[in-house]
Design an enzyme around this catalytic site. Structure first.
Site, mmCIF file in Angstrom:
data_model
loop_
_atom_site.group_PDB
_atom_site.id
_atom_site.type_symbol
_atom_site.label_atom_id
_atom_site.label_comp_id
_atom_site.label_asym_id
_atom_site.label_seq_id
_atom_site.Cartn_x
_atom_site.Cartn_y
_atom_site.Cartn_z
ATOM 1 N N GLY A 12 0.661 -0.903 -0.649
ATOM 2 C CA GLY A 12 -0.339 -0.118 -0.180
ATOM 3 C C GLY A 12 0.795 1.671 0.245
ATOM 4 N N GLY A 14 -0.787 5.357 0.282
ATOM 5 C CA GLY A 14 -1.557 6.369 0.329
ATOM 6 C C GLY A 14 -0.460 7.135 1.534
ATOM 7 N N GLY A 17 0.555 4.895 4.076
ATOM 8 C CA GLY A 17 1.324 4.025 3.955
ATOM 9 C C GLY A 17 2.653 4.309 3.431
ATOM 10 N N ALA A 156 -1.904 10.438 9.667
ATOM 11 C CA ALA A 156 -0.124 9.887 8.979
ATOM 12 C C ALA A 156 0.594 11.060 8.435
ATOM 13 C CB ALA A 156 -0.470 9.879 7.673
ATOM 14 N N LYS A 207 -13.890 3.654 15.671
ATOM 15 C CA LYS A 207 -13.456 5.092 16.119
ATOM 16 C C LYS A 207 -14.179 5.456 14.624
ATOM 17 C CE LYS A 207 -9.130 5.533 13.928
ATOM 18 N NZ LYS A 207 -8.953 5.814 12.806
ATOM 19 N N ASN A 272 -12.468 11.627 8.044
ATOM 20 C CA ASN A 272 -13.480 11.118 8.467
ATOM 21 C C ASN A 272 -14.273 12.272 9.234
ATOM 22 O OD1 ASN A 272 -14.564 8.325 7.448
ATOM 23 N ND2 ASN A 272 -12.512 7.966 9.283
ATOM 24 N N LYS A 298 -9.781 6.970 -0.142
ATOM 25 C CA LYS A 298 -11.388 6.520 0.906
ATOM 26 C C LYS A 298 -11.812 7.021 1.731
ATOM 27 C CE LYS A 298 -13.986 4.674 -2.299
ATOM 28 N NZ LYS A 298 -14.389 5.158 -3.064
ATOM 29 N N GLN A 300 -12.940 5.479 4.820
ATOM 30 C CA GLN A 300 -13.216 4.339 5.963
ATOM 31 C C GLN A 300 -14.460 4.310 6.758
ATOM 32 O OE1 GLN A 300 -10.901 1.330 5.561
ATOM 33 N NE2 GLN A 300 -10.260 3.194 3.701
#
Length: 350
Positions: A12, A14, A17, A156, A207, A272, A298, A300
């Site tokens: 991965g 992103g 990652g 991240a 979460k 989110n 995307k 989650q």
């Protein structure tokens, strides 16, 4: 600890990652007696200004799309073929959207060595045949290797910028824990190892759903008191969900970085929360807002919200989890956003 030097592959690429590849790249240099110096990173190939993203990463040592302005290290090598990236690896670090896990693992089944170990950084649960499954356990079933899990209050970009934070690793074998500490622990990324891999992954999945609720609250300009109530109620429902439906989940896990700390940071600064806040006043679907705001990445929380709601509905237990249920209904059934607070108030007055 194995005498064979460990080859590390990140599955991965992103922003998370890429950030974790950067951490691993630093640590394999720090422990040359344990790890091979190169960290391979599987990159889903795409064009950036007419050039392959893998070529750009290998030339500039930077993921210009998902983590711009941050050097990954000159020992990170981007590879567009997942089987080639994983070939001869001793450690596979899975950090990709959970909807791609099965396809990728099936392609790796006959590629990886049986002495390989894996670790999942995937935030989510898989809904299949009216059941919710733990991704580390699914990876173990497909690949036939031990799979630990890592989750924590880890935005991240902040990890990539070396701002101090904590994370939690859960694994069955203490020897795996020892090697993962060497691979992931730094002065700015503090690792704690526990044994509750199911509780850790329940926290990592739910979460994100609670963060949608925090975003709805922010979109309504309800203020910090309401958001605090959502976070508190969310933590209680997360714990209840884990202990009700998954064996071996410990209350203590919800006070690790993977639990309350990750919940707080996701409800404060995660994608989110951000997308849900924009959704409230947009007049658009959550999927449309996601496409506009996330540069191809995307959410989650939305997928997990659907999976959790269907799981609870199949058991006639939506009323036992009023916050998780209200979040789903606001996002997908056009329920009044104010029901986030109304449902909490009703529940607390019972």
């Amino acid at each position: 600890m194995s005498a064979v030097k460990q080859r590390v592959t990140i599955i991965g690429s992103g922003n998370w990652g890429s950030s974790i590849a950067r951490v691993c790249a630093q640590n394999v240099k720090k422990f040359p007696d344990i790890f091979e110096p190169e960290v391979r990173m599987w990159v889903y190939e795409e064009k950036i200004d007419g050039r392959n993203l893998t070529e750009i990463i290998n030339e500039k040592h930077e993921n210009v799309k998902y983590l711009p302005g941050i050097s990954l290290g000159d020992n990170v090598r981007a590879i567009p073929d997942v089987c080639q990236a994983a070939k001869n690896a001793n450690i596979l670090v899975f950090v990709l959207p959970h909807q791609f896990v099965y396809k990728v693992c099936e392609s790796l089944r006959d590629v990886i060595d049986k002495d390989c170990r894996a670790i999942s950084l995937i935030k989510g649960l898989d809904y299949k045949n009216n059941n919710l499954l733990i991704f580390s356990e699914e990876i173990e079933k497909i690949l036939g290797v031990n799979c630990a899990a890592l989750s924590g209050a880890n935005i991240a970009s902040e990890v990539a910028e070396e701002k101090f934070g904590e994370t939690t690793i859960a694994c069955k074998d203490p020897k795996d824990g020892e090697i993962f500490v060497k691979l992931f622990h730094t002065d700015y990324f503090d690792v704690n190892v526990i044994g509750d891999w199911r509780g850790l992954q329940v926290c990592g999945a739910l979460k994100n759903v609670v963060a949608l609720g925090a975003g709805i609250s922010d979109g309504l300009n309800y203020g910090n008191n309401t958001k605090a109530a959502i976070i508190r109620r969310g933590l209680l429902e997360m714990r209840k969900f884990g202990k009700t439906f998954f064996g071996g989940v410990h209350t203590e896990t919800f006070f690790e970085s993977c639990g309350v700390a990750d919940l707080i940071t996701t409800c404060s600064g995660g994608r989110n929360r951000k997308v849900a806040a924009a959704f409230i006043s947009s007049g658009k679907t959550i999927d449309e807002i996601e496409k506009e705001m996330l540069n191809g990445q995307k959410l989650q929380g939305t997928t997990t919200s659907q999976e959790v709601y269907h799981f609870l509905s199949a058991r006639n237990m939506t009323q036992e989890f009023p916050l998780l249920t209200a979040i789903y209904r606001v996002i997908y059934e056009k329920a009044p956003p104010e029901s986030i607070a109304l449902d909490l108030r009703t529940r607390l007055n019972e």
